[in-house]
Enzyme design. Structure first.
Site, PDB file in Angstrom:
ATOM      1  N   GLU A  81       1.174  -0.885  -0.296  1.00 57.25           N
ATOM      2  CA  GLU A  81       0.350   0.205  -0.243  1.00 57.25           C
ATOM      3  C   GLU A  81       1.050   0.989  -0.201  1.00 57.25           C
ATOM      4  O   GLU A  81       1.680   1.678   0.996  1.00 57.25           O
ATOM      5  CB  GLU A  81      -0.813  -0.304   1.069  1.00 57.25           C
ATOM      6  CG  GLU A  81      -1.837   1.114   1.227  1.00 57.25           C
ATOM      7  CD  GLU A  81      -2.570   0.918   3.008  1.00 57.25           C
ATOM      8  OE1 GLU A  81      -2.001   2.345   2.912  1.00 57.25           O
ATOM      9  OE2 GLU A  81      -2.736   0.103   3.039  1.00 57.25           O
ATOM     10  N   CYS A  85      -3.622   6.840   5.700  1.00 54.96           N
ATOM     11  CA  CYS A  85      -3.107   6.572   4.525  1.00 54.96           C
ATOM     12  C   CYS A  85      -4.796   6.874   3.763  1.00 54.96           C
ATOM     13  O   CYS A  85      -4.839   6.857   2.389  1.00 54.96           O
ATOM     14  CB  CYS A  85      -3.338   5.175   3.771  1.00 54.96           C
ATOM     15  SG  CYS A  85      -3.625   4.003   5.267  1.00 54.96           S
TER      16      CYS A  85
END
Length: 503
Positions: free
Chosen positions: A263, A300
């Site tokens: 990620e 995030c």
């Protein structure tokens, strides 16, 4: 009595030191020395994990479920020490660490429940058709099998939920894969405490000690050695685009490439539809500011961009966001490096000359203060550098000419973790035109919410097209287990030789 870190690696049940050390950089309390990792220690841990796979990879779901639940129990038995150490190392408030610990233990127990049901195995059976013409069909059975040893990289921004016992570790262990964690240097004592909890659970459940190891970092060579080790079958990573892409390239360049589930970055754009803005532009602006500054913007899923139609509502939205952001003082970030990167990102946005500064408060050291910029749709489309993620409390308002330009911006997006629509019923037709585009850009689509906060449940997708993640999938929710499995078909196998999940 306060916990005192021993500063050692935990490899196959043993605490192992090293001559070379690095020193932690807590916000509060004493700094401590931690053993640096090395390729030799990586090899020791991975070799033990491969040995463990011959037993752990063939355990039944109940054995693994009890193991996951025991890890959760062991983490909770160390709750006070974990919270105290995590707060000192990361500057995250006590309530945040307590919530993150609950999320960590909750997802371990959720995975335990999920694998007991067996649906994740995707079992299939096509019975033999010996009389079929022109050719008979054999008996075929299919089931998902674990890959083997998995490398997991602890994340800087989640000391618990995305680190030592986080989603990557939990899903790999649930699948039947031994795990080697590279602890993050931002919170090594917290990593050590959680690693001790997992190691204790391994022993309590009578599993092979190589089922879990944790190696402290201290240099890039540890991560490189992990992903290049020929016995590692997959890797999980949450971090920067630069670091993640470097590891991804190493995985792809191996003689036998392996999947790297990274990620890497996302700006999580929000599209503010006209009727919703007409009804509550100021409220939306203030809500956006709250989401931008939550956790100093170190999520995030932080919504870094808002796309609005130019006009009076855009003025109200931007003004309310600026007012709310201006009331937020500088806050301590997770590391000095993250704070430096935030300021560099903020300055890079200003240096493009394509965005006007609405708010930028001074900050230095390990602190970050909010920043807000405004640009036009034309400037955004002409300035790709504006679309780079800035990890921290920075927002950009894009004022577009019309809905056609809003659509053009959506089509030009790179892969995202999330995309959000703020809309009322009168916006349905315009939103309907955007949804097919956004489906191709993100793993999670929201309506009338803010993406900060990722629910741990069956239907969650925390992933998206590159660069949000390196492969389509999710690192949150029960589908995360599938990353560490592969399908195997068994043709005309006697029942005595079938995996127990098929017998």
């Amino acid at each position: 009595m306060p916990y005192t870190p021993h500063g050692k690696h935990l490899i196959a049940g043993e605490a192992i030191g090293a001559d070379k050390t690095f020193t932690s950089t807590p916000v509060a309390g004493d700094a401590h020395a931690f053993a640096c990792g090395s390729p030799a220690l990586v090899d020791r841990a991975v070799t033990a994990a491969e040995d463990a796979f011959w037993s752990y990879g063939y355990t039944d779901a109940e054995t693994r479920a009890v193991f996951l639940e025991t890890i959760a129990d062991e983490i909770e038995s160390r709750a006070d020490d974990i919270t105290e150490m995590g707060t000192a190392e990361t500057a995250l408030p006590t309530a945040r660490l307590q919530g993150e610990r609950g999320r960590t233990t909750g997802q371990l127990r959720m995975f335990a429940d999920h694998i007991r049901k067996g649906d994740y195995l995707d079992r299939r059976h096509d019975p033999a058709l010996p009389d079929r013409a022109p050719a008979p069909r054999p008996d075929l059975k299919l089931v998902q099998r674990p890959l083997g040893p998995v490398a997991v990289f602890g994340a800087s921004n989640f000391a618990l939920a995305f680190s030592t016992a986080g989603g990557d570790t939990a899903s790999a262990l649930a699948a039947g894969c031994p795990v080697i964690v590279k602890g993050h240097e931002a919170h090594p004592a917290t990593a050590e405490l959680v690693a001790e909890a997992i190691t204790a659970a391994v022993a309590k459940c009578g599993l092979h000690p190589g089922t879990f190891s944790m190696i402290h970092g201290g240099s890039h060579e540890v991560g490189k050695a992990l992903v290049e080790h020929p016995l590692i079958r997959a890797a999980g990573f949450t971090g920067s685009l630069r670091g993640g892409r470097a590891l991804y390239d190493l995985c792809a360049a191996r003689p036998e490439p392996i999947p790297f589930y990274g990620e890497l970055g996302s700006i999580n754009p929000m599209f503010m539809m006209p009727a919703a803005m007409a009804a509550r532009a100021a409220k939306l602006g203030a809500g956006w500011a709250g989401s931008l500054t939550m956790g100093v913007g170190q999520f995030c899923t932080n919504p870094g961009v808002a796309v609005v139609l130019d006009g009076a509502e855009a003025d109200a939205f931007t003004g309310a966001a600026a007012e709310a952001l201006n009331a937020v003082d500088g806050q301590t970030m997770l590391t000095d490096g993250i704070a430096d990167a935030y300021r560099a990102g903020r300055d890079a946005v200003a240096a493009t000359g394509a965005a006007s500064e609405v708010l930028s408060k001074g900050c230095d050291g390990r602190h970050a203060a909010p920043a807000l910029f405004v640009t036009s749709g034309d400037c955004w489309l002409a300035t790709p550098d504006l679309a780079h993620e800035v990890f921290g409390p920075l927002g950009i308002v894009i004022r577009v000419k019309d809905e056609a330009q809003m659509q053009e911006i959506a089509r030009g997006l790179s892969g995202q973790l999330t995309c959000t629509l703020h809309m009322d019923d009168a916006d349905t037709d315009a939103a309907r035109a955007l949804v097919p585009v956004l489906e191709r850009k993100a793993g999670r689509l929201l309506v009338n919410g803010f993406p900060t906060g990722v629910e741990v449940c069956d239907a969650m997708v925390h992933g998206g097209p590159y660069p949000a993640t390196t492969f389509a999938g999710t690192s949150v929710g029960t589908m995360a287990i599938r990353r560490f499995l592969r399908p195997v078909s068994y043709q005309d196998f006697p029942a005595a030789l079938l995996p127990k999940e098929l017998a």
